[in-house]
Scaffold this active site. Structure first.
Site, PDB file in Angstrom:
ATOM      1  N   ARG A  36       0.854  -1.186   0.000  1.00 29.31           N
ATOM      2  CA  ARG A  36       0.000   0.000   0.000  1.00 29.31           C
ATOM      3  C   ARG A  36       0.890   1.237   0.000  1.00 29.31           C
ATOM      4  O   ARG A  36       1.907   1.278   0.698  1.00 29.31           O
ATOM      5  CB  ARG A  36      -0.934   0.025   1.223  1.00 29.31           C
ATOM      6  N   GLU A  59      -3.278   7.720  -4.926  1.00 24.48           N
ATOM      7  CA  GLU A  59      -3.428   6.786  -6.034  1.00 24.48           C
ATOM      8  C   GLU A  59      -4.747   7.051  -6.742  1.00 24.48           C
ATOM      9  O   GLU A  59      -5.798   6.977  -6.091  1.00 24.48           O
ATOM     10  CB  GLU A  59      -3.386   5.353  -5.495  1.00 24.48           C
ATOM     11  N   HIS A  79      -0.822  -0.065 -10.342  1.00 23.15           N
ATOM     12  CA  HIS A  79      -1.478  -1.028  -9.447  1.00 23.15           C
ATOM     13  C   HIS A  79      -1.885  -2.294 -10.211  1.00 23.15           C
ATOM     14  O   HIS A  79      -3.052  -2.706 -10.196  1.00 23.15           O
ATOM     15  CB  HIS A  79      -2.701  -0.380  -8.791  1.00 23.15           C
ATOM     16  N   ILE A  80      -0.922  -2.916 -10.838  1.00 25.80           N
ATOM     17  CA  ILE A  80      -1.198  -4.085 -11.686  1.00 25.80           C
ATOM     18  C   ILE A  80      -0.712  -5.393 -11.080  1.00 25.80           C
ATOM     19  O   ILE A  80      -0.942  -6.461 -11.655  1.00 25.80           O
ATOM     20  CB  ILE A  80      -0.568  -3.929 -13.083  1.00 25.80           C
TER      21      ILE A  80
END
Length: 327
Positions: free
Chosen positions: A238, A266, A285-286
């Site tokens: 995170r 984000e 964020h993959i």
């Protein structure tokens, strides 16, 4: 001939767009053999919950709160086809004795795979050398680059979470020295060290700590300053675990590099310097489940449903006490 037992009613509560990749035809056929399925829905009609015994949830599930629970007195299980359940399940779910399971272990698989790839590329200097090649448009064939390579390199993992433990297993075939910082871990066969030791002695640091009150900005300016020159920081956990401004300062100095699949905020502002710094490799964020990887989550939930209906223990149950230390 004895009558065939009626299949228990189950409701799918998640975004409709995620339903087909999570449960492709073979999994849907298995579900149909087990339960009388309705949905998917992204909002609850309280009047239709009275007979529901199983909820299959996922991304986009509305909150399962007191009002929903009162409307669903027969609810026995919530099976989540994604990771964290904190965002949609109230503690009253556990207080009512409802069984909860999550596909968080299945979702950890691609994150661990992404992390392994990032570690191997970082150790080879691939991110820096790519930028140099793009800048200079040439290289000396056969030149041996000093200071790169994965043999004997020290990797520090922050957090023996589900992802952290899978990364640890994936690293075993390679010639790394691995150490872990996690104040709650005591059952690992690699060195457990305090945070400052890990930061001072690792060539590559990978963050796998869940976001909790304890880990908010766990890596601030003082902690990042402990990193040795040339260290690569990888974050697939995170963004809030790392102080973004402090990290940017270290990156601007050129002392360290970073591979960031998560950031705070984000998405990043469009003018963020992280997009332009050559030593920051930022992805959107993959690392978690995408594309065909979603079927792994659906398969996990389907297997859990089979176990639940057979009266067997669930493999991936989530207890109320897990919430305080889980993502």
């Amino acid at each position: 001939m004895s009558p065939v037992p009626a299949k228990p009613p189950a409701l799918v509560a998640l975004s409709a767009e995620h339903w087909p990749p999570l449960f492709p035809p073979d999994l849907r056929r298995r579900l149909d053999r087990l339960v009388r399925l309705e949905g998917p829905v992204d909002r609850f009609d309280l009047d239709r919950l009275a007979e529901v015994e199983v909820l299959i949830t996922g991304w986009g599930c509305p909150a399962v709160d007191r009002h929903v629970l009162e409307a669903a007195p027969k609810l026995r299980a919530v099976l989540h086809a994604a990771g964290s359940v904190k965002g949609h399940l109230s503690r009253e779910v556990w207080e009512r004795g409802i069984v909860v399971s999550s596909a968080v272990d299945a979702n950890a698989v691609p994150v661990a795979e992404f992390t392994l790839g990032a570690i191997l590329l970082a150790g080879k200097g691939a991110f820096d050398l790519r930028e140099r090649y793009r800048r200079e448009r040439t290289f000396e064939l056969g030149h041996i680059h000093p200071g790169i390579g994965n043999h004997g390199r020290t990797v520090g993992l922050i957090g023996a979470s589900r992802v952290g433990r899978q990364v640890l297993e994936l690293l075993r075939p390679f010639g790394f020295r691995v150490q872990v910082h996690d104040p709650y871990a005591a059952d690992l066969d690699v060195p457990l060290v305090d945070l400052s030791t890990l930061l001072r002695t690792s060539d590559i640091v990978s963050v796998h700590a869940p976001l909790t009150a304890e880990t908010q900005q766990l890596l601030g300016s003082a902690e990042l300053a402990l990193l040795r020159d040339g260290t690569t920081l990888i974050n697939t956990a995170r963004g809030q675990v790392v102080d973004t401004d402090a990290l940017i300062g270290e990156l601007i100095s050129g002392r360290i590099s970073a591979v960031l699949d998560v950031t705070e905020p984000e998405p990043l502002p469009s003018d963020s310097v992280l997009f332009t710094l050559p030593n920051a490799f930022v992805t959107p964020h993959i690392a978690g489940s995408h594309g065909n990887e979603l079927a792994r989550l659906g398969g996990c939930v389907t297997a859990e449903l089979e176990r639940f209906l057979a009266g067997e223990p669930l493999h991936f149950g989530i207890s109320a006490t897990d919430l305080d230390r889980a993502a």
